[in-house]
Design a protein around this motif. Structure first.
Motif, PDB file in Angstrom:
ATOM      1  N   ASN A   1       0.860  -1.179   0.000  1.00  0.00           N
ATOM      2  CA  ASN A   1       0.000   0.000   0.000  1.00  0.00           C
ATOM      3  C   ASN A   1       0.901   1.236   0.000  1.00  0.00           C
ATOM      4  N   ILE A   2       0.873   1.964  -1.106  1.00  0.00           N
ATOM      5  CA  ILE A   2       1.725   3.140  -1.272  1.00  0.00           C
ATOM      6  C   ILE A   2       0.839   4.377  -1.388  1.00  0.00           C
ATOM      7  N   LEU A   3       0.861   5.189  -0.358  1.00  0.00           N
ATOM      8  CA  LEU A   3       0.084   6.425  -0.330  1.00  0.00           C
ATOM      9  C   LEU A   3      -1.392   6.176  -0.613  1.00  0.00           C
ATOM     10  N   GLY A   4      -1.913   5.075  -0.063  1.00  0.00           N
ATOM     11  CA  GLY A   4      -3.329   4.781  -0.202  1.00  0.00           C
ATOM     12  C   GLY A   4      -3.700   3.914  -1.389  1.00  0.00           C
ATOM     13  N   LEU A   5      -2.739   3.626  -2.260  1.00  0.00           N
ATOM     14  CA  LEU A   5      -2.994   2.783  -3.423  1.00  0.00           C
ATOM     15  C   LEU A   5      -2.268   1.451  -3.258  1.00  0.00           C
ATOM     16  N   TRP A   6      -2.974   0.356  -3.597  1.00  0.00           N
ATOM     17  CA  TRP A   6      -2.364  -0.963  -3.532  1.00  0.00           C
ATOM     18  C   TRP A   6      -1.685  -1.294  -4.863  1.00  0.00           C
ATOM     19  N   THR A   7      -0.458  -1.788  -4.768  1.00  0.00           N
ATOM     20  CA  THR A   7       0.275  -2.245  -5.942  1.00  0.00           C
ATOM     21  C   THR A   7       0.585  -3.721  -5.784  1.00  0.00           C
ATOM     22  N   ALA A   8       0.794  -4.392  -6.902  1.00  0.00           N
ATOM     23  CA  ALA A   8       1.206  -5.796  -6.913  1.00  0.00           C
ATOM     24  C   ALA A   8       2.251  -5.951  -8.011  1.00  0.00           C
ATOM     25  N   VAL A   9       3.435  -6.406  -7.637  1.00  0.00           N
ATOM     26  CA  VAL A   9       4.533  -6.496  -8.600  1.00  0.00           C
ATOM     27  C   VAL A   9       5.136  -7.894  -8.574  1.00  0.00           C
ATOM     28  N   PRO A  10       5.620  -8.373  -9.741  1.00  0.00           N
ATOM     29  CA  PRO A  10       6.125  -9.750  -9.831  1.00  0.00           C
ATOM     30  C   PRO A  10       7.648  -9.829  -9.719  1.00  0.00           C
ATOM     31  N   LEU A  11       8.094 -10.880  -9.055  1.00  0.00           N
ATOM     32  CA  LEU A  11       9.513 -11.195  -8.965  1.00  0.00           C
ATOM     33  C   LEU A  11       9.682 -12.700  -9.142  1.00  0.00           C
ATOM     34  N   GLN A  12      10.934 -13.113  -9.281  1.00  0.00           N
ATOM     35  CA  GLN A  12      11.232 -14.543  -9.345  1.00  0.00           C
ATOM     36  C   GLN A  12      12.422 -14.831  -8.445  1.00  0.00           C
ATOM     37  N   THR A  13      12.317 -15.892  -7.638  1.00  0.00           N
ATOM     38  CA  THR A  13      13.445 -16.306  -6.806  1.00  0.00           C
ATOM     39  C   THR A  13      14.519 -16.889  -7.710  1.00  0.00           C
TER      40      THR A  13
ATOM     41  N   SER B   1      42.180  -7.954  12.121  1.00  0.00           N
ATOM     42  CA  SER B   1      41.454  -8.876  11.261  1.00  0.00           C
ATOM     43  C   SER B   1      41.332 -10.232  11.957  1.00  0.00           C
ATOM     44  N   THR B   2      40.086 -10.720  12.048  1.00  0.00           N
ATOM     45  CA  THR B   2      39.823 -12.000  12.698  1.00  0.00           C
ATOM     46  C   THR B   2      39.050 -12.899  11.742  1.00  0.00           C
ATOM     47  N   ARG B   3      39.404 -14.167  11.718  1.00  0.00           N
ATOM     48  CA  ARG B   3      38.712 -15.107  10.844  1.00  0.00           C
ATOM     49  C   ARG B   3      37.459 -15.628  11.546  1.00  0.00           C
ATOM     50  N   HIS B   4      36.297 -15.393  10.935  1.00  0.00           N
ATOM     51  CA  HIS B   4      35.024 -15.821  11.493  1.00  0.00           C
ATOM     52  C   HIS B   4      34.437 -16.936  10.620  1.00  0.00           C
ATOM     53  N   HIS B   5      33.538 -17.716  11.218  1.00  0.00           N
ATOM     54  CA  HIS B   5      32.885 -18.803  10.482  1.00  0.00           C
ATOM     55  C   HIS B   5      31.494 -19.025  11.067  1.00  0.00           C
ATOM     56  N   GLY B   6      30.642 -19.705  10.296  1.00  0.00           N
ATOM     57  CA  GLY B   6      29.301 -19.966  10.799  1.00  0.00           C
ATOM     58  C   GLY B   6      28.399 -20.610   9.770  1.00  0.00           C
ATOM     59  N   GLN B   7      27.077 -20.430   9.972  1.00  0.00           N
ATOM     60  CA  GLN B   7      26.050 -20.980   9.100  1.00  0.00           C
ATOM     61  C   GLN B   7      25.205 -19.838   8.547  1.00  0.00           C
ATOM     62  N   GLN B   8      24.639 -20.031   7.370  1.00  0.00           N
ATOM     63  CA  GLN B   8      23.792 -18.990   6.793  1.00  0.00           C
ATOM     64  C   GLN B   8      22.752 -19.574   5.854  1.00  0.00           C
ATOM     65  N   LEU B   9      21.652 -18.826   5.737  1.00  0.00           N
ATOM     66  CA  LEU B   9      20.614 -19.099   4.741  1.00  0.00           C
ATOM     67  C   LEU B   9      20.329 -17.803   4.020  1.00  0.00           C
ATOM     68  N   SER B  10      20.273 -17.858   2.696  1.00  0.00           N
ATOM     69  CA  SER B  10      19.954 -16.648   1.927  1.00  0.00           C
ATOM     70  C   SER B  10      19.201 -17.024   0.664  1.00  0.00           C
ATOM     71  N   TYR B  11      18.386 -16.100   0.196  1.00  0.00           N
ATOM     72  CA  TYR B  11      17.752 -16.244  -1.113  1.00  0.00           C
ATOM     73  C   TYR B  11      17.493 -14.856  -1.674  1.00  0.00           C
ATOM     74  N   ALA B  12      17.387 -14.778  -3.007  1.00  0.00           N
ATOM     75  CA  ALA B  12      17.206 -13.484  -3.661  1.00  0.00           C
ATOM     76  C   ALA B  12      16.082 -13.554  -4.679  1.00  0.00           C
ATOM     77  N   ASN B  13      15.394 -12.418  -4.828  1.00  0.00           N
ATOM     78  CA  ASN B  13      14.300 -12.295  -5.777  1.00  0.00           C
ATOM     79  C   ASN B  13      14.608 -11.172  -6.761  1.00  0.00           C
ATOM     80  N   ALA B  14      14.454 -11.464  -8.050  1.00  0.00           N
ATOM     81  CA  ALA B  14      14.757 -10.499  -9.102  1.00  0.00           C
ATOM     82  C   ALA B  14      13.473 -10.002  -9.757  1.00  0.00           C
ATOM     83  N   CYS B  15      13.491  -8.740 -10.169  1.00  0.00           N
ATOM     84  CA  CYS B  15      12.302  -8.103 -10.745  1.00  0.00           C
ATOM     85  C   CYS B  15      12.020  -8.615 -12.156  1.00  0.00           C
ATOM     86  N   LEU B  16      10.743  -8.832 -12.420  1.00  0.00           N
ATOM     87  CA  LEU B  16      10.277  -9.184 -13.756  1.00  0.00           C
ATOM     88  C   LEU B  16       9.659  -7.954 -14.418  1.00  0.00           C
ATOM     89  N   LYS B  17       9.491  -8.029 -15.720  1.00  0.00           N
ATOM     90  CA  LYS B  17       8.839  -6.929 -16.435  1.00  0.00           C
ATOM     91  C   LYS B  17       7.409  -6.766 -15.920  1.00  0.00           C
TER      92      LYS B  17
END
Length: 247
Positions: free
Chosen positions: A103-115, A139-155
Motif C-alpha cells: 500500500n503506497i500512499l493509499g494505493l495498492w500495488t502488486a509487482v512480480p519477482l522470481q526467486t 582482522s579476525t577469521r570468522h565462520h558460521g552458518q547462513q541461509l539466503s535467497y534473492a528475488n529479481a524483478c520481472l517486467k
C-alpha cells in the motif's frame, strides 16, 4: 503496466500479475548478481547504474535464534507487514514466482519477482574489528552458518534489480544477524518521476522488516527461556484477563 488499485489485490489478481511477469521475463540482464555480495558481481556492474542498499541487524545469539529466524525467512516472515506482504505459503525455492503487494500512499500495488537462487550452508571470512577508537583494526577469521535467497524483478515491475534476504549465525561469537542487500533502479516513468517516494518506501521496508524479524527473534528467545511452570502461569493469567474483559 503494473497493477494499481484502491483495494488490496485478490489471490487471483496476484496470480495474474505473476503470470504476466513470467511471460515477459526479467527487466534487467544480471539476475543472480547479489550472490556473494558485497562486492556486486561484475556482470551487474556492467549492467548500468544501480542504487545499492545494504543493512543488517543483530537479532540475538545461538543456534535456537538462528533456526527460528531461518524458519521465519522460509515463511516470508520479513514480509508480513501491515502495508507490504508476500503470501506466507509462497515457496522460497529458485524458479518460484513471487508477488509483492504494498500500500503506497493509499494505493495498492502488486509487482512480480522470481526467486533466482537460494543458498544454505557454512561460511568463513576475515572480519576487521576495532577494539578502541583511533586504534588499528584487527582482522579476525570468522565462520558460521547462513541461509539466503534473492528475488529479481520481472517486467511490469516498476523497478529493476534484485533483493537478497539472509540470516547468518556467526559461530565465532554466537551472534545471529538478519541482512538485506538490494540493488535497484527505476524501470517505469512513474518510478522515475516519483523516485524520492520510491526510495523512502524502500527505506521504510528495510526498517519495518528488520524490526519485525528482531521482534520475532526476541519473542522466541523469551519463550524458549521460560520453564513449563512459568508458561502455564502466564497462560492462566492471559485466560483470566480475557474472561475479565469479556464479562
Amino acid at each position: 503496466m503494473f497493477f494499481v488499485s484502491l483495494k488490496r489485490p485478490t489471490e487471483a489478481q496476484e496470480q495474474a500479475v505473476c503470470e504476466k511477469g513470467s511471460s515477459l521475463g526479467f527487466n534487467f540482464k544480471s539476475a543472480g548478481s547479489t550472490k556473494g555480495a558485497p562486492p556486486l558481481l561484475l556482470k551487474a556492474q556492467q549492467d548500468g547504474w544501480w542504487n545499492i542498499d545494504h543493512e543488517r541487524i543483530k537479532v540475538g545469539y545461538g543456534k535456537d535464534t538462528y533456526m527460528a529466524t531461518k524458519e521465519l525467512l522460509n515463511n516470508w516472515g520479513q514480509f508480513q507487514l501491515p502495508w507490504a506482504q508476500v503470501r506466507h505459503d509462497t515457496p522460497t525455492k529458485p524458479g518460484t514466482y513471487v508477488c509483492v503487494t504494498a500500500n503506497i500512499l493509499g494505493l495498492w500495488t502488486a509487482v512480480p519477482l522470481q526467486t533466482v537462487y537460494k543458498q544454505e550452508g557454512k561460511w568463513h571470512r576475515q572480519i576487521d574489528t576495532q577494539q578502541r577508537p583511533l586504534a588499528a583494526s584487527k582482522s579476525t577469521r570468522h565462520h558460521g552458518q547462513q541461509l539466503s535467497y534473492a528475488n529479481a524483478c520481472l517486467k511490469t515491475h516498476f523497478l529493476a534489480g534484485e533483493e537478497r534476504f539472509k540470516v547468518e549465525w556467526d559461530q565465532t561469537d554466537g551472534s545471529v544477524w538478519y541482512d538485506i542487500y538490494t540493488v535497484s533502479r527505476p524501470d517505469h516513468p512513474l518510478a522515475f518521476f516519483g523516485y524520492p517516494v520510491v526510495r523512502w518506501m524502500q527505506q521504510r521496508f528495510r526498517h519495518d522488516s528488520m524490526r519485525a524479524v528482531a521482534r520475532a527473534a526476541a519473542v522466541h528467545t523469551v519463550d524458549t527461556s521460560m520453564d513449563e511452570k512459568t508458561k502455564r502461569r502466564i497462560e492462566r493469567f492471559e485466560v483470566g484477563l480475557l474472561d475479565k474483559f469479556e464479562k
